[in-house]
Structures are given as structure tokens and as C-alpha cells.
Write a protein that holds these residues in place. Structure first.
Motif, PDB file in Angstrom:
ATOM      1  N   ASP A   1      -1.658  14.377  -4.654  1.00  0.00           N
ATOM      2  CA  ASP A   1      -2.079  13.388  -3.675  1.00  0.00           C
ATOM      3  C   ASP A   1      -2.882  14.098  -2.601  1.00  0.00           C
TER       4      ASP A   1
ATOM      5  N   ARG B   1       0.801  -1.212   0.000  1.00  0.00           N
ATOM      6  CA  ARG B   1       0.000   0.000   0.000  1.00  0.00           C
ATOM      7  C   ARG B   1       0.834   1.263   0.000  1.00  0.00           C
TER       8      ARG B   1
ATOM      9  N   GLN C   1     -11.260  13.029   0.080  1.00  0.00           N
ATOM     10  CA  GLN C   1     -11.829  13.058  -1.264  1.00  0.00           C
ATOM     11  C   GLN C   1     -12.601  14.354  -1.466  1.00  0.00           C
TER      12      GLN C   1
ATOM     13  N   THR D   1      -0.695   5.118   0.495  1.00  0.00           N
ATOM     14  CA  THR D   1      -2.118   5.303   0.213  1.00  0.00           C
ATOM     15  C   THR D   1      -2.933   5.530   1.468  1.00  0.00           C
ATOM     16  N   GLU D   2      -2.404   5.191   2.638  1.00  0.00           N
ATOM     17  CA  GLU D   2      -3.155   5.428   3.870  1.00  0.00           C
ATOM     18  C   GLU D   2      -3.150   6.906   4.233  1.00  0.00           C
TER      19      GLU D   2
ATOM     20  N   PRO E   1      -5.032   8.769   0.402  1.00  0.00           N
ATOM     21  CA  PRO E   1      -5.803   7.735  -0.299  1.00  0.00           C
ATOM     22  C   PRO E   1      -6.473   8.178  -1.591  1.00  0.00           C
ATOM     23  N   TYR E   2      -6.348   9.457  -1.959  1.00  0.00           N
ATOM     24  CA  TYR E   2      -6.983   9.950  -3.184  1.00  0.00           C
ATOM     25  C   TYR E   2      -5.977  10.711  -4.039  1.00  0.00           C
TER      26      TYR E   2
ATOM     27  N   ARG F   1      -9.762  10.245  -7.771  1.00  0.00           N
ATOM     28  CA  ARG F   1      -9.953   8.798  -7.648  1.00  0.00           C
ATOM     29  C   ARG F   1      -9.211   8.248  -6.436  1.00  0.00           C
ATOM     30  N   ALA F   2      -9.689   7.122  -5.946  1.00  0.00           N
ATOM     31  CA  ALA F   2      -9.024   6.419  -4.854  1.00  0.00           C
ATOM     32  C   ALA F   2      -7.740   5.798  -5.388  1.00  0.00           C
ATOM     33  N   THR F   3      -6.628   5.980  -4.680  1.00  0.00           N
ATOM     34  CA  THR F   3      -5.340   5.487  -5.164  1.00  0.00           C
ATOM     35  C   THR F   3      -5.288   3.964  -5.205  1.00  0.00           C
ATOM     36  N   LYS F   4      -6.100   3.285  -4.390  1.00  0.00           N
ATOM     37  CA  LYS F   4      -6.067   1.827  -4.409  1.00  0.00           C
ATOM     38  C   LYS F   4      -6.648   1.255  -5.710  1.00  0.00           C
ATOM     39  N   TRP F   5      -7.376   2.048  -6.478  1.00  0.00           N
ATOM     40  CA  TRP F   5      -7.951   1.603  -7.739  1.00  0.00           C
ATOM     41  C   TRP F   5      -7.180   2.071  -8.964  1.00  0.00           C
TER      42      TRP F   5
END
Length: 52
Positions: A28, A12, A32, A15-16, A19-20, A45-49
Motif C-alpha cells: 500500500d 473507503r 503514486q 484508501t485516503e 490511495p495506491y 493502481r489506484a485502490t478505488k479502482w
């Protein structure tokens, strides 16, 4: 914390805390926003996606 949890945690990265991400300017963001505070874009967008 199991082995898979540790792997996910290391993968990760940041991203914590951010996260966006704005897809227009790459800023960064820690929350959101409806529009990017840097450039005004609506593409947050969410960074995890996001495929990097």
C-alpha cells in the motif's frame, strides 16, 4: 456531510491514507510511484479502482 457521503467515507476505509497499491507485491502506497519501492514492479493502481 450527507448520508451518502458518510456511507462512501466508511466504505473507503484506508484508501485516503494509502490511495495506491502495487499489484505485484500488494504494498500500500501513499503516493503514486512509477515503480514500486518494495519490488520494482511498474503495476501501480489506484485502490478505488481495484475490485477486492
Amino acid at each position: 456531510m450527507g448520508v451518502l457521503d458518510r456511507t462512501t467515507w466508511f466504505a473507503r476505509g484506508d484508501t485516503e491514507t494509502h490511495p495506491y497499491r502495487c499489484m505485484s507485491c500488494g504494498a500500500d502506497l501513499s503516493v503514486q510511484y512509477h515503480s514500486c519501492p518494495e519490488c520494482g514492479s511498474y503495476d501501480i493502481r489506484a485502490t478505488k479502482w481495484i475490485d477486492e
